[in-house]
Design a protein around this motif. Structure first.
Motif, PDB file in Angstrom:
ATOM      1  N   LEU A   6       0.840  -1.185   0.000  1.00 43.46           N
ATOM      2  CA  LEU A   6       0.000   0.000   0.000  1.00 43.46           C
ATOM      3  C   LEU A   6       0.885   1.248   0.000  1.00 43.46           C
ATOM      4  CD1 LEU A   6      -3.017   0.844   0.231  1.00 43.46           C
ATOM      5  CD2 LEU A   6      -2.615   1.101   2.684  1.00 43.46           C
ATOM      6  N   PRO A   7       0.725   2.149  -0.978  1.00 43.05           N
ATOM      7  CA  PRO A   7       1.589   3.328  -1.028  1.00 43.05           C
ATOM      8  C   PRO A   7       1.339   4.260   0.154  1.00 43.05           C
ATOM      9  CG  PRO A   7      -0.187   3.512  -2.626  1.00 43.05           C
ATOM     10  CD  PRO A   7      -0.244   2.117  -2.074  1.00 43.05           C
ATOM     11  N   ALA A   8       2.393   4.686   0.801  1.00 47.63           N
ATOM     12  CA  ALA A   8       2.269   5.626   1.917  1.00 47.63           C
ATOM     13  C   ALA A   8       2.042   7.020   1.369  1.00 47.63           C
ATOM     14  CB  ALA A   8       3.535   5.590   2.766  1.00 47.63           C
ATOM     15  N   GLU A   9       1.106   7.723   1.935  1.00 46.34           N
ATOM     16  CA  GLU A   9       0.857   9.086   1.497  1.00 46.34           C
ATOM     17  C   GLU A   9       0.214   9.885   2.613  1.00 46.34           C
ATOM     18  OE1 GLU A   9      -3.464   8.383  -0.706  1.00 46.34           O
ATOM     19  OE2 GLU A   9      -1.646   8.577  -1.913  1.00 46.34           O
ATOM     20  N   MET A  10       0.365  11.189   2.512  1.00 50.19           N
ATOM     21  CA  MET A  10      -0.214  12.112   3.479  1.00 50.19           C
ATOM     22  C   MET A  10      -1.706  12.274   3.188  1.00 50.19           C
ATOM     23  SD  MET A  10       0.986  16.057   4.061  1.00 50.19           S
ATOM     24  CE  MET A  10       0.419  17.058   5.446  1.00 50.19           C
ATOM     25  N   PHE A  11      -2.502  12.358   4.237  1.00 49.33           N
ATOM     26  CA  PHE A  11      -3.927  12.622   4.060  1.00 49.33           C
ATOM     27  C   PHE A  11      -4.110  14.104   3.775  1.00 49.33           C
ATOM     28  CE2 PHE A  11      -7.980  14.002   6.059  1.00 49.33           C
ATOM     29  CZ  PHE A  11      -8.840  13.430   5.126  1.00 49.33           C
ATOM     30  N   VAL A  12      -4.474  14.409   2.536  1.00 48.71           N
ATOM     31  CA  VAL A  12      -4.677  15.796   2.131  1.00 48.71           C
ATOM     32  C   VAL A  12      -5.941  15.889   1.270  1.00 48.71           C
ATOM     33  CG1 VAL A  12      -3.685  17.851   1.071  1.00 48.71           C
ATOM     34  CG2 VAL A  12      -2.168  16.110   2.024  1.00 48.71           C
ATOM     35  N   PRO A  13      -7.085  16.304   1.841  1.00 47.68           N
ATOM     36  CA  PRO A  13      -8.260  16.553   1.005  1.00 47.68           C
ATOM     37  C   PRO A  13      -7.897  17.567  -0.083  1.00 47.68           C
ATOM     38  CG  PRO A  13      -8.846  16.599   3.325  1.00 47.68           C
ATOM     39  CD  PRO A  13      -7.350  16.555   3.262  1.00 47.68           C
TER      40      PRO A  13
END
Length: 216
Positions: A6-13
């Protein structure tokens, strides 16, 4: 458990996505650098700067104390996460009148993921120090330089640090500035932050005013 792929990413709406993550890094260079080794997480707070002034520079450099246990856990081609936090402040629901809301938090932040490589050569480590000082002193009338250190101090301290370079894989940034609220409520948030908050809150108010009230 989540899939390891699962690619790690920042939660950014989407409506909170910051336009220029690099500008935020340059403005707020003090970061938390996080790595993992043998199942353990290590984190250290330290400034990170772009290796050159090129607008598309893909590498950042920094250093930590060699006596820091994190230093011995830095290995070649290691995954690393750097978190840069700009100003942040509590936002009271008292300031949301036209669109009532619960308490929340406004902030600016960047998450940078990359590949970390320790820098072991003393001359390269000195270049990292020189670059960091140059960036930090750029706004001074008479910038301090490495050459201005007391005699023998640089030679004494250089073996006591671990410099490193991070090659960028991804950068994501968020600027949560009450975008989802009407202009009247945003103005109340600005006034509330100016009247009730600390330095971070007042800085957020300035940024919000610059964003929403450019002609004010």
């Amino acid at each position: 458990m989540p899939s390891p792929s699962l690619p790690a990413e920042m939660f950014v709406p989407p409506y909170y996505a910051a336009e220029d993550a690099r500008a935020l890094i340059r403005q707020y260079p003090f970061a938390n650098i996080i790595t993992a080794n043998q199942g353990a997480l290590f984190a250290t707070s330290t400034p990170l700067v772009f290796e050159t002034d090129a607008q598309d520079e893909q590498r950042l450099v920094g250093h930590i104390a060699l006596r820091n246990k994190h230093a011995e856990q830095l290995t070649a081609s290691q995954d690393a996460l750097a978190i840069f936090n700009g100003p942040n402040a509590y936002v009271s629901p008292r300031w949301y009148v036209d669109k009532p809301q619960v308490p929340t938090w406004n902030y600016q932040a960047v998450q940078l993921r990359g590949t970390l490589d320790p820098i072991l050569e003393p001359e390269r480590a000195l270049e990292v120090l020189t670059r960091t000082i140059s960036v930090m002193e750029a706004g001074a009338e008479n910038p301090w330089r490495v050459e201005d250190a007391p005699e023998g101090m640089t030679e004494l301290l250089l073996p006591r640090i671990r410099a490193f370079r991070i090659t960028i894989v991804s950068i994501q940034a968020a600027a949560k500035l009450s975008q989802a609220h009407p202009a009247s409520d945003r103005l109340r948030v600005i006034r509330g932050l100016l009247s009730e908050s600390d330095a971070d809150g007042r800085e957020l108010a300035r940024i919000m005013a610059q964003t929403y009230l450019p002609d004010a």
